[in-house]
Enzyme design. Structure first.
Site, PDB file in Angstrom:
ATOM      1  N   LYS A  80       0.840  -1.204   0.000  1.00 27.58           N
ATOM      2  CA  LYS A  80       0.000   0.000   0.000  1.00 27.58           C
ATOM      3  C   LYS A  80       0.872   1.249   0.000  1.00 27.58           C
ATOM      4  O   LYS A  80       1.869   1.321   0.725  1.00 27.58           O
ATOM      5  CB  LYS A  80      -0.924  -0.025   1.216  1.00 27.58           C
ATOM      6  CG  LYS A  80      -1.925   1.113   1.274  1.00 27.58           C
ATOM      7  CD  LYS A  80      -2.846   0.964   2.474  1.00 27.58           C
ATOM      8  CE  LYS A  80      -3.868   2.067   2.569  1.00 27.58           C
ATOM      9  NZ  LYS A  80      -4.798   1.887   3.710  1.00 27.58           N
ATOM     10  N   SER A 149      -9.518   1.993   2.734  1.00 32.99           N
ATOM     11  CA  SER A 149      -8.596   2.771   1.933  1.00 32.99           C
ATOM     12  C   SER A 149      -7.565   1.911   1.200  1.00 32.99           C
ATOM     13  O   SER A 149      -6.865   2.390   0.320  1.00 32.99           O
ATOM     14  CB  SER A 149      -7.859   3.766   2.849  1.00 32.99           C
ATOM     15  OG  SER A 149      -7.117   3.074   3.861  1.00 32.99           O
ATOM     16  N   SER A 173     -10.442  -0.460   6.712  1.00 35.19           N
ATOM     17  CA  SER A 173      -9.715  -0.346   5.444  1.00 35.19           C
ATOM     18  C   SER A 173      -9.044  -1.603   4.942  1.00 35.19           C
ATOM     19  O   SER A 173      -8.456  -1.594   3.859  1.00 35.19           O
ATOM     20  CB  SER A 173      -8.673   0.772   5.559  1.00 35.19           C
ATOM     21  OG  SER A 173      -9.303   2.014   5.727  1.00 35.19           O
TER      22      SER A 173
END
Length: 446
Positions: A80, A149, A173
């Site tokens: 990420k 996210s 997330s």
């Protein structure tokens, strides 16, 4: 090997060990898949084929040396884009960090490299890991959100572009995008994976998580990452949980599950409610009652406000410079969250932190009687549209209280969109959570 990118991490590792497959071939297969679908999915923020292939060649050469190798040797992983990597930019989903190139790896990236993993690239995050979407679309239907996210990590695994991926969770997330994209996702107990070198959103809440296409793959990468790091002040020097080993053990007694609807049950969509009714009925066949319906006490009604207080006050603190220097370049939603956080008084913030202990004690009473909690991972399948990443409210309790949770992609709606089942265990009981989840999958497949 054809479609090597679709192998599970466990199967790919075995093929690499047997010499049936090389890391270069596996990475090449991933990039061929990326070329095929990335334009429509948009899971990646940064990619460098030659850099990744060079890592793979090095891994293959090292394997031929006969020296000891790590648990992920030659396997590609997506990271990420709020997690620092010395060889890729880390731009945090924001124009405010465009061109940012860290000098060092985050601790978790160093652990992955030590285990022999290939860092395939950086996956898309929402703006500063909050709510404003990135470019990613849901692989099951590109008109639907992938969640957030950790949108790129979930979508990349779901679309067969990478074997494993890392994300983060401060509210929902990891579990939410795993549910929407139909992959396995694991949010460990709080402070069991180091956050050193990861963008700070909220120190009492931020948790590293992982994505994969099987439960065994989740265990494989979790075992690599769940190592003590004194640079993360929230971590305690405890022994690794040995998840893969304990997951493989037979359960001493058949598990007993509590189906917890949470105070947000009225918001759950009908398709998800129907799916859970069918799941409970299929497990509770005959005289054997494995799942009980358990309601949380009324005290949990205030939990969501406590989480909001902590998260938004911490956003105001940790994003103060970004707000001061670049609020005009922030989404309206993030600005509003920061501005609400600026108004939260210290007494209110501290009270919300103190309430975590009360919620946790109430949950412990449930875990004294039940092996795990079952609850929806999300309110339903991924919403249509790309402007909204979906609600995290089915994850808030477990994030605030620090409980480990796994998304299992068990259900789907009439249109074939995934709906995840969230399995939650007592805080610190990560390995047994995997064993209980494995038992549930085997029971349902009998």
């Amino acid at each position: 090997m054809n479609n090597a990118n679709l192998l599970s991490a466990v199967d790919a590792r075995e093929a690499l060990e047997q010499g049936i497959l090389t890391s270069q071939e596996l990475v090449q297969a991933c990039f061929e898949r990326i070329e095929e679908v990335e334009e429509s999915i948009g899971a990646w923020a940064h990619l460098d084929r030659e850099r990744a292939l060079a890592q793979a060649r090095q891994a293959d050469n090292f394997r031929r040396s006969g020296l000891a190798i790590g648990a992920l040797h030659g396997l590609p992983v997506g990271i990420k884009d709020i997690i620092d990597t010395e060889d890729y930019p880390t731009e945090r989903g924001s124009v405010l960090y465009q061109g940012r190139t860290p000098a060092t790896d985050a601790t978790l990236v160093s652990l992955l490299r030590e285990a022999g993993a290939i860092i395939l690239g950086k996956t898309v995050t929402t703006e500063l890991a909050v709510y404003s979407p990135g470019k990613t679309r849901n692989p099951h239907n590109t008109e639907h959100t992938p969640g957030g996210s950790s949108s790129g990590s979930a979508a990349a695994v779901a679309a067969g572009m990478v074997t494993l991926a890392v994300g983060t969770q401060t509210n929902g997330s990891v579990i939410r995008p795993a549910s929407y994209c139909g992959v396995y996702g694991f949010k460990p107990s709080f402070a069991r994976i180091s956050r050193h070198g990861v963008m700070t959103q909220s120190t009492p809440l931020d948790t590293i998580g992982v994505f994969a296409r099987s439960l065994a793959d989740l265990a494989l990468i979790a075992d690599v990452l769940m190592r003590y790091d004194g640079q993360d002040s929230s971590m305690k020097p405890v022994a690794p949980p040995c998840i893969s080993r304990i997951m493989a053990e037979e359960v001493p007694l058949d598990p007993h599950f509590a189906f917890v609807r949470t105070p947000m049950w009225e918001q759950v969509e009908l398709s998800a409610k129907d799916g859970f009714r069918e799941l409970i009925d299929s497990v509770n066949e005959g005289d054997k009652k494995i799942i009980d319906i358990v309601d949380l006490p009324a005290e949990f009604d205030g939990l969501y406000k406590d989480h909001q207080n902590i998260m938004e006050a911490d956003l105001a603190l940790n994003y103060a410079r970004e707000y001061r220097d670049g609020k005009s370049q922030m989404s309206a939603e993030l600005r509003e969250m920061i501005e609400r956080g600026q108004k939260i008084q210290a007494a209110e913030y501290n009270s919300s932190l103190e309430n975590i202990n009360e919620y946790s004690e109430l949950l412990e009473e449930i875990f004294d009687e039940y092996d795990a909690i079952l609850t929806p991972s999300t309110l339903g399948p991924a919403p249509v549209g790309l402007e909204y990443t979906g609600s995290p409210v089915m994850n808030t309790i477990w994030t605030l209280c620090g409980n480990p949770a796994i998304n299992i992609p068990l259900l789907q709606n009439e249109d074939g969109l995934p709906v995840g089942v969230q399995v939650v265990a007592a805080k610190g009981d990560d390995a047994r959570l995997f064993r209980t989840s494995r038992w549930l999958l085997e029971y349902l497949n009998d």
